[in-house]
Design a protein around this motif. Structure first.
Motif, PDB file in Angstrom:
ATOM      1  N   MET A   1      -6.808  -8.551   3.522  1.00 49.08           N
ATOM      2  CA  MET A   1      -7.755  -7.609   4.085  1.00 49.08           C
ATOM      3  C   MET A   1      -8.489  -8.249   5.250  1.00 49.08           C
ATOM      4  O   MET A   1      -8.926  -9.385   5.170  1.00 49.08           O
ATOM      5  CB  MET A   1      -8.754  -7.178   3.018  1.00 49.08           C
ATOM      6  CG  MET A   1      -8.156  -6.403   1.879  1.00 49.08           C
ATOM      7  SD  MET A   1      -9.414  -5.903   0.676  1.00 49.08           S
ATOM      8  CE  MET A   1      -8.375  -5.046  -0.503  1.00 49.08           C
TER       9      MET A   1
ATOM     10  N   GLU B   1      -1.281   5.682   1.525  1.00 47.84           N
ATOM     11  CA  GLU B   1      -1.316   4.289   1.949  1.00 47.84           C
ATOM     12  C   GLU B   1      -0.210   3.978   2.945  1.00 47.84           C
ATOM     13  O   GLU B   1      -0.346   3.060   3.761  1.00 47.84           O
ATOM     14  CB  GLU B   1      -1.193   3.369   0.732  1.00 47.84           C
ATOM     15  CG  GLU B   1      -2.372   3.425  -0.216  1.00 47.84           C
ATOM     16  CD  GLU B   1      -3.643   2.925   0.424  1.00 47.84           C
ATOM     17  OE1 GLU B   1      -3.576   1.945   1.202  1.00 47.84           O
ATOM     18  OE2 GLU B   1      -4.705   3.504   0.169  1.00 47.84           O
TER      19      GLU B   1
ATOM     20  N   SER C   1      -1.610   5.028   6.232  1.00 47.42           N
ATOM     21  CA  SER C   1      -2.711   4.126   6.565  1.00 47.42           C
ATOM     22  C   SER C   1      -2.191   2.774   7.038  1.00 47.42           C
ATOM     23  O   SER C   1      -2.806   2.132   7.900  1.00 47.42           O
ATOM     24  CB  SER C   1      -3.617   3.948   5.346  1.00 47.42           C
ATOM     25  OG  SER C   1      -4.702   3.099   5.644  1.00 47.42           O
ATOM     26  N   THR C   2      -1.047   2.347   6.510  1.00 47.33           N
ATOM     27  CA  THR C   2      -0.453   1.082   6.958  1.00 47.33           C
ATOM     28  C   THR C   2      -0.077   1.148   8.422  1.00 47.33           C
ATOM     29  O   THR C   2      -0.385   0.239   9.210  1.00 47.33           O
ATOM     30  CB  THR C   2       0.786   0.759   6.113  1.00 47.33           C
ATOM     31  OG1 THR C   2       0.412   0.605   4.743  1.00 47.33           O
ATOM     32  CG2 THR C   2       1.457  -0.517   6.598  1.00 47.33           C
TER      33      THR C   2
ATOM     34  N   ARG D   1       2.031  -1.253   2.890  1.00 52.20           N
ATOM     35  CA  ARG D   1       0.961  -1.932   2.155  1.00 52.20           C
ATOM     36  C   ARG D   1       0.138  -0.926   1.375  1.00 52.20           C
ATOM     37  O   ARG D   1      -0.151   0.170   1.866  1.00 52.20           O
ATOM     38  CB  ARG D   1       0.058  -2.687   3.133  1.00 52.20           C
ATOM     39  CG  ARG D   1      -0.947  -3.599   2.457  1.00 52.20           C
ATOM     40  CD  ARG D   1      -1.831  -4.260   3.481  1.00 52.20           C
ATOM     41  NE  ARG D   1      -2.717  -5.252   2.897  1.00 52.20           N
ATOM     42  CZ  ARG D   1      -3.867  -5.621   3.434  1.00 52.20           C
ATOM     43  NH1 ARG D   1      -4.280  -5.067   4.555  1.00 52.20           N
ATOM     44  NH2 ARG D   1      -4.620  -6.539   2.854  1.00 52.20           N
TER      45      ARG D   1
ATOM     46  N   THR E   1      -3.472  -0.522  -0.774  1.00 56.09           N
ATOM     47  CA  THR E   1      -4.793  -1.106  -1.016  1.00 56.09           C
ATOM     48  C   THR E   1      -5.594  -0.355  -2.067  1.00 56.09           C
ATOM     49  O   THR E   1      -6.587  -0.879  -2.575  1.00 56.09           O
ATOM     50  CB  THR E   1      -5.604  -1.146   0.290  1.00 56.09           C
ATOM     51  OG1 THR E   1      -5.718   0.184   0.816  1.00 56.09           O
ATOM     52  CG2 THR E   1      -4.926  -2.033   1.321  1.00 56.09           C
ATOM     53  N   THR E   2      -5.212   0.866  -2.383  1.00 53.65           N
ATOM     54  CA  THR E   2      -5.906   1.671  -3.387  1.00 53.65           C
ATOM     55  C   THR E   2      -4.880   2.264  -4.344  1.00 53.65           C
ATOM     56  O   THR E   2      -3.677   2.219  -4.097  1.00 53.65           O
ATOM     57  CB  THR E   2      -6.719   2.807  -2.733  1.00 53.65           C
ATOM     58  OG1 THR E   2      -5.824   3.663  -2.005  1.00 53.65           O
ATOM     59  CG2 THR E   2      -7.775   2.257  -1.803  1.00 53.65           C
TER      60      THR E   2
ATOM     61  N   LEU F   1      -5.980  -7.638  -4.924  1.00 48.07           N
ATOM     62  CA  LEU F   1      -6.640  -6.936  -3.828  1.00 48.07           C
ATOM     63  C   LEU F   1      -5.740  -5.889  -3.190  1.00 48.07           C
ATOM     64  O   LEU F   1      -6.190  -4.779  -2.883  1.00 48.07           O
ATOM     65  CB  LEU F   1      -7.091  -7.936  -2.766  1.00 48.07           C
ATOM     66  CG  LEU F   1      -8.006  -9.062  -3.237  1.00 48.07           C
ATOM     67  CD1 LEU F   1      -8.278 -10.030  -2.090  1.00 48.07           C
ATOM     68  CD2 LEU F   1      -9.307  -8.508  -3.785  1.00 48.07           C
ATOM     69  N   SER F   2      -4.478  -6.218  -2.986  1.00 44.52           N
ATOM     70  CA  SER F   2      -3.544  -5.293  -2.358  1.00 44.52           C
ATOM     71  C   SER F   2      -2.126  -5.721  -2.692  1.00 44.52           C
ATOM     72  O   SER F   2      -1.903  -6.811  -3.242  1.00 44.52           O
ATOM     73  CB  SER F   2      -3.741  -5.254  -0.830  1.00 44.52           C
ATOM     74  OG  SER F   2      -3.428  -6.519  -0.263  1.00 44.52           O
TER      75      SER F   2
ATOM     76  N   THR G   1       1.976  -5.485  -0.938  1.00 44.37           N
ATOM     77  CA  THR G   1       2.811  -5.168   0.221  1.00 44.37           C
ATOM     78  C   THR G   1       4.272  -5.253  -0.190  1.00 44.37           C
ATOM     79  O   THR G   1       4.707  -6.275  -0.730  1.00 44.37           O
ATOM     80  CB  THR G   1       2.546  -6.146   1.380  1.00 44.37           C
ATOM     81  OG1 THR G   1       1.164  -6.096   1.730  1.00 44.37           O
ATOM     82  CG2 THR G   1       3.383  -5.780   2.589  1.00 44.37           C
TER      83      THR G   1
ATOM     84  N   GLN H   1      -1.660  -9.671  -2.852  1.00 43.27           N
ATOM     85  CA  GLN H   1      -2.760 -10.466  -2.312  1.00 43.27           C
ATOM     86  C   GLN H   1      -3.867 -10.500  -3.352  1.00 43.27           C
ATOM     87  O   GLN H   1      -4.398  -9.462  -3.744  1.00 43.27           O
ATOM     88  CB  GLN H   1      -3.285  -9.876  -1.002  1.00 43.27           C
ATOM     89  CG  GLN H   1      -4.323 -10.747  -0.328  1.00 43.27           C
ATOM     90  CD  GLN H   1      -4.888 -10.094   0.913  1.00 43.27           C
ATOM     91  OE1 GLN H   1      -4.911  -8.876   1.015  1.00 43.27           O
ATOM     92  NE2 GLN H   1      -5.355 -10.898   1.851  1.00 43.27           N
ATOM     93  N   THR H   2      -4.192 -11.675  -3.811  1.00 46.38           N
ATOM     94  CA  THR H   2      -5.114 -11.818  -4.937  1.00 46.38           C
ATOM     95  C   THR H   2      -6.259 -12.755  -4.570  1.00 46.38           C
ATOM     96  O   THR H   2      -6.137 -13.617  -3.683  1.00 46.38           O
ATOM     97  CB  THR H   2      -4.395 -12.374  -6.179  1.00 46.38           C
ATOM     98  OG1 THR H   2      -3.853 -13.672  -5.874  1.00 46.38           O
ATOM     99  CG2 THR H   2      -3.276 -11.450  -6.614  1.00 46.38           C
TER     100      THR H   2
END
Length: 484
Positions: free
Chosen positions: A1, A102, A105-106, A147, A149-150, A191-192, A194, A207-208
């Motif tokens: 992020m 998403e 949004s990517t 990716r 994210t939510t 966190l996300s 990909t 991604q942590t």
């Protein structure tokens, strides 16, 4: 992020797993990645349309106050406009509901970042090569990536499946127990995620935010200098005089026979032709998949070897000194370009950089013009020339005979002390560095002799450069290793 800062005691770390999707899931993955590409292209067209309109109005003599306004490229502005047109634009109206939000949004986030990089580069606020304006992504050449994210992003309890928004539960090719154990223990937070298609296989990267305690190195007071090469991948010499050699595995050269055979098989099949619209045959797709598999294996072997080398170094030594190699210029040598690329010099330095922060290890980069190979590790005399074919260093002043790479590694290890003593040969992170030519620069080494501090011996590496003669003082001021 972008702009995310982990909590104290936590670091941002990625966990990557290969996926084994079925036919339906693979189609959904490709659809999401295609949606991201379509949203990116729409954003580029929408923003640049105002540019072309203003250029046309200027050519017609329209006053500046009456010109069409610039369209913003911030992510909130792009999202707001896309939500308005996605239901009416014929490019999205029929299928935009098939994919997760998403995915779009990517593409919008990538377009916003591309315009930001272009603007900063044009205004001189961005380092590196000059960047051009964002261009459209080709359907055939664009990398498949998306990716999330939510939504529902998790590693399933069985350790063999992951769940992603709209894609559902997908089986992984390898177990996910390492990440699952940390999530259950409360020491990791996702966190996300990909998804990406590389070398014929789908991967998911989480991604942590991971809690990681600093693990002290085994020898905190020891300095090691690393000299990278093609014949020998790395020669390491520490401040105690111990010299260790790491052989170059040469994974690409070992697989070259298989690659040539597989490439001939691909060239003999009926492949795709964009000019005539010819589609590839099934035999071509099978042969090309076999060629991709060999390349994939070579890349994995190289990555594994470099991970083992860099992990061992950052867990053992308290200070590491490496060279600031001009890899892009070295690749221009058509005789050594293939072996230099196979060695992965740039990747070694990158991995040492981020792994050193896990162990409290300090990594220094010697100045690009520091003559580590031409300088005698015993008396400090510097040769004016040292051809590459001479693999043994013979000092004309003190008579020292030593391997060329080992001599360079000892000199690099000796540079670490100047970062503390401030003698001008080495410096801290904030030391001003001279601006040098990015390509084709050349700085000749003049014969000189370096005075040494009192030390235990010649070969021990503890004798450190102190002060050079006046004729090379201007050159030594630029030889400060940079702290990463």
């Amino acid at each position: 992020m972008k702009g995310f800062r982990p909590r104290p005691g936590f670091v941002v770390q990625a966990y990557r797993f290969a996926l084994d999707p079925n036919a339906g899931q693979e189609a959904a993955l490709r659809s999401h990645c295609g949606a991201a590409r379509a949203a990116y292209n729409w954003a580029v067209a929408w923003v640049t349309a105002s540019w072309w309109q203003r250029r046309a109005e200027v050519s017609y003599g329209v006053p500046d106050a009456e010109l069409t306004g610039w369209r913003p490229w911030s992510l909130p502005a792009l999202r707001k406009e896309f939500n308005v047109v996605k239901r009416t634009d014929p490019r999205f109206a029929d299928w935009w509901e098939d994919n997760s939000k998403e995915a779009y949004s990517t593409g919008l986030a990538n377009a916003s970042a591309a315009f930001d990089n272009y603007a900063k580069s044009k205004n001189g606020k961005r380092k590196g090569a000059r960047m051009g304006a964002p261009r459209f992504k080709s359907k055939r050449k664009a990398r498949l990536s998306c990716r999330f994210t939510t939504g529902t992003i998790r590693v399933d309890a069985d350790g063999r499946h992951v769940t992603l928004p709209r894609l559902g539960t997908i089986r992984t090719h390898e177990p996910t127990h390492k990440l699952l154990a940390r999530v259950r223990g409360g020491t990791a937070r996702i966190l996300s995620a990909t998804v990406r298609h590389e070398r014929g296989r789908w991967f998911v990267s989480f991604q942590t935010e991971v809690k990681r305690d600093i693990q002290r190195v085994a020898r905190p007071g020891t300095v090691v200098g690393i000299d990278l090469g093609v014949k020998t991948l790395a020669v390491m010499a520490d401040s105690t005089g111990e010299i260790r050699t790491v052989a170059n595995p040469r994974h690409y050269d070992k697989a070259l026979t298989q690659l040539r055979r597989a490439s001939r098989a691909v060239s003999r099949r009926r492949g795709p032709d964009r000019r005539t619209g010819q589609k590839p045959s099934k035999r071509w797709e099978k042969a090309n998949a076999q060629l991709t598999k060999i390349h994939h294996r070579v890349a994995n072997l190289r990555a594994d070897a470099l991970h083992k080398l860099t992990t061992t170094v950052t867990r053992t030594y308290g200070t590491v000194v490496v060279e600031d190699l001009h890899v892009a210029g070295m690749l221009r040598n058509h005789r050594l370009a293939r072996r230099i690329a196979d060695a992965g010099f740039g990747e070694i330095r990158r991995r040492l950089s981020y792994k050193s922060r896990r162990n409290g290890c300090r990594v220094l980069a010697a100045d690009r013009w520091y003559p580590s190979s031409k300088t005698c590790s015993g008396c400090g005399a510097v040769k004016a020339k040292l051809p590459l074919h001479l693999r043994t260093y013979t000092c004309d002043a003190c008579g020292l005979v030593i391997d060329r790479d080992a001599n360079a590694a000892l000199n690099l290890a000796a540079l670490a002390a100047t970062a503390v003593t401030g003698t001008g040969v080495a410096g801290d992170q904030d030391t001003a560095q001279p601006v040098s030519k990015p390509r084709g620069a050349d700085r000749k080494t003049r014969t000189t002799r370096t005075r040494r501090k009192a030390g235990p011996g010649r070969a021990g590496g503890a004798t450190l450069p102190h002060q050079q003669q006046t004729e090379t003082r201007d050159r030594t001021q630029a030889q400060a290793p940079t702290l990463w």
